[in-house]
Design a protein around this motif. Structure first.
Motif, PDB file in Angstrom:
ATOM      1  N   ARG A  11       0.879  -1.235   0.015  1.00 41.35           N
ATOM      2  CA  ARG A  11       0.058  -0.107  -0.167  1.00 41.35           C
ATOM      3  C   ARG A  11       0.786   1.419   0.252  1.00 41.35           C
ATOM      4  NH1 ARG A  11      -2.476   0.786   4.439  1.00 41.35           N
ATOM      5  NH2 ARG A  11      -1.068  -0.697   5.989  1.00 41.35           N
ATOM      6  N   VAL A  12       0.596   2.045  -0.509  1.00 38.91           N
ATOM      7  CA  VAL A  12       1.236   3.472  -0.938  1.00 38.91           C
ATOM      8  C   VAL A  12       0.085   4.759  -0.309  1.00 38.91           C
ATOM      9  CG1 VAL A  12       2.766   4.950  -1.939  1.00 38.91           C
ATOM     10  CG2 VAL A  12       2.349   2.481  -2.375  1.00 38.91           C
ATOM     11  N   LEU A  13       0.847   5.564   0.618  1.00 34.39           N
ATOM     12  CA  LEU A  13      -0.034   6.557   1.147  1.00 34.39           C
ATOM     13  C   LEU A  13       0.684   7.978   1.262  1.00 34.39           C
ATOM     14  CD1 LEU A  13      -1.675   4.337   3.877  1.00 34.39           C
ATOM     15  CD2 LEU A  13      -2.927   5.253   1.833  1.00 34.39           C
ATOM     16  N   ALA A  14      -0.039   8.868   1.071  1.00 34.78           N
ATOM     17  CA  ALA A  14       0.597  10.369   1.705  1.00 34.78           C
ATOM     18  C   ALA A  14      -0.225  10.808   2.750  1.00 34.78           C
ATOM     19  CB  ALA A  14       0.470  11.108   0.813  1.00 34.78           C
TER      20      ALA A  14
ATOM     21  N   GLY B 146      -3.256   4.463  -1.986  1.00 33.70           N
ATOM     22  CA  GLY B 146      -3.458   5.363  -2.976  1.00 33.70           C
ATOM     23  C   GLY B 146      -4.138   6.668  -2.730  1.00 33.70           C
ATOM     24  N   THR B 147      -4.055   7.125  -1.673  1.00 33.93           N
ATOM     25  CA  THR B 147      -4.617   8.279  -1.457  1.00 33.93           C
ATOM     26  C   THR B 147      -3.855   9.206  -0.493  1.00 33.93           C
ATOM     27  OG1 THR B 147      -6.806   9.411  -0.692  1.00 33.93           O
ATOM     28  CG2 THR B 147      -5.776   7.584   0.523  1.00 33.93           C
ATOM     29  N   THR B 148      -4.219  10.743  -0.367  1.00 33.06           N
ATOM     30  CA  THR B 148      -3.596  11.472   0.583  1.00 33.06           C
ATOM     31  C   THR B 148      -4.564  11.704   1.775  1.00 33.06           C
ATOM     32  OG1 THR B 148      -2.339  12.711  -1.191  1.00 33.06           O
ATOM     33  CG2 THR B 148      -2.719  13.940   0.885  1.00 33.06           C
ATOM     34  N   LEU B 149      -4.007  11.491   2.924  1.00 31.59           N
ATOM     35  CA  LEU B 149      -5.016  11.566   4.169  1.00 31.59           C
ATOM     36  C   LEU B 149      -4.724  13.047   5.006  1.00 31.59           C
ATOM     37  CD1 LEU B 149      -4.443   7.941   4.578  1.00 31.59           C
ATOM     38  CD2 LEU B 149      -7.007   9.021   4.500  1.00 31.59           C
ATOM     39  N   PHE B 150      -5.434  13.806   5.026  1.00 31.60           N
ATOM     40  CA  PHE B 150      -5.298  15.020   5.915  1.00 31.60           C
ATOM     41  C   PHE B 150      -5.295  14.946   7.496  1.00 31.60           C
ATOM     42  CE2 PHE B 150      -6.664  16.063   1.759  1.00 31.60           C
ATOM     43  CZ  PHE B 150      -5.870  17.242   1.383  1.00 31.60           C
ATOM     44  N   ILE B 151      -4.178  15.559   8.016  1.00 30.31           N
ATOM     45  CA  ILE B 151      -4.234  15.706   9.439  1.00 30.31           C
ATOM     46  C   ILE B 151      -4.149  17.262   9.791  1.00 30.31           C
ATOM     47  CG2 ILE B 151      -3.432  14.710  11.421  1.00 30.31           C
ATOM     48  CD1 ILE B 151      -1.827  12.753   9.887  1.00 30.31           C
ATOM     49  N   ASP B 152      -5.342  17.893   9.541  1.00 31.24           N
ATOM     50  CA  ASP B 152      -5.064  19.418   9.851  1.00 31.24           C
ATOM     51  C   ASP B 152      -6.277  19.884  10.377  1.00 31.24           C
ATOM     52  OD1 ASP B 152      -7.162  19.273   7.648  1.00 31.24           O
ATOM     53  OD2 ASP B 152      -5.912  20.224   6.203  1.00 31.24           O
ATOM     54  N   GLY B 153      -6.982  19.411  11.289  1.00 38.56           N
ATOM     55  CA  GLY B 153      -8.223  20.182  11.823  1.00 38.56           C
ATOM     56  C   GLY B 153      -9.227  20.318  10.933  1.00 38.56           C
TER      57      GLY B 153
END
Length: 266
Positions: free
Chosen positions: A194-197, A253-260
């Motif tokens: 798996r590949v993630l950002a 395959g996705t970008t996951l946000f951690i920004d409130g």
């Protein structure tokens, strides 16, 4: 949740025991990579940790030793052979690898503080090489060691999707990194890799301090976030530990946000 027979299914807790992971990008105790490494260690993973050069070793080695890392090696992706040597050390020590955390980025100061329009050819190539292509190289080197599947994770930023004042050349570079994440996920998915950002909001790290008027960016992001606060390296660490675990085996395959939630506000 009840099973088909009505019995209560056992609760699966986050457990990284037995997993081997590589962490690239720790500069000090404020680094995103360190937040991730600390949580992965806490959940039982065994870690290989790199430091940039002799100057940075004195800051990184004590942190790595505190995380019981059996592999602590130098890695400057600009130096021929150093990244390959990291994976060779892992092959010799463990013979396999379960996850890689890639948390490095670089641009020349004049390119980072100047307009994208004015970015030099060499400066753009350097930023792309260190910040994006090195992730592709990690994927290639990790692939033969991930015989039972695995997870490759990099770190992006909202400025790769929308224009963020003063982010400048790193915007196009992060856009390329997020696109590379998708293509790697597509190509390596059949092997169970798996590949993630991860895309945290602005954080006070040494790397971020090079961005012009960064304090303004912090204030603006916090003000517009629905939570009215920014994430920190511990938020990144706990989420990343979950993502490399088997609990997230269908996430790729996705970008996951951690920004409130700042990325949802225009």
């Amino acid at each position: 949740m009840n099973g088909t027979n009505g019995a209560q299914a056992p609760l699966q807790l986050l457990d990284l025991r037995g997993k081997k992971g590589l962490i690239i990008g720790i500069a000090n105790e404020q680094s995103i990579a360190y937040g991730i490494a600390r949580h992965c260690d806490a959940y039982g993973a065994e870690l290989a940790i790199t430091y940039l050069n002799e100057k940075s070793e004195k800051y990184v080695r004590p942190l790595a030793e505190g995380l019981h890392a059996p592999i602590i090696v130098p890695c400057d992706v600009r130096v021929d052979g150093e990244l390959e040597a990291v994976f060779e050390a892992i092959k010799e020590k463990w013979g396999r690898l379960d996850f890689v955390i890639h948390s490095i980025a670089f641009a020349n100061r004049e390119d980072l503080h100047g307009r994208v329009t004015d970015c030099s050819r060499d400066g753009f190539a350097l930023a792309m090489d260190v910040s994006c292509h090195s992730f592709l190289r990690c994927a290639k080197l990790a692939e033969p060691l991930m015989t039972n599947g695995g997870c490759l994770m990099t770190v992006s930023f909202y400025g790769g999707r929308k224009v963020v004042e003063h982010y400048n050349v790193m915007g196009p570079v992060k856009a390329a990194l997020e696109s590379a994440t998708k293509y790697l996920a597509h190509e390596l998915g059949p092997k169970g890799i798996r590949v993630l950002a991860l895309s945290p909001g602005p954080l006070k790290t040494r790397a971020a301090s090079g961005i012009d008027r960064f304090d303004e960016l912090l204030d603006e992001a916090a003000a517009k976030a629905p939570t009215q606060q920014l994430a920190d390296i511990n938020d990144c660490g706990s989420f990343a530990a979950y993502l490399v675990s088997d609990l997230a085996k269908s996430v790729t395959g996705t970008t996951l946000f951690i920004d409130g939630g700042a990325h949802i506000v225009g």
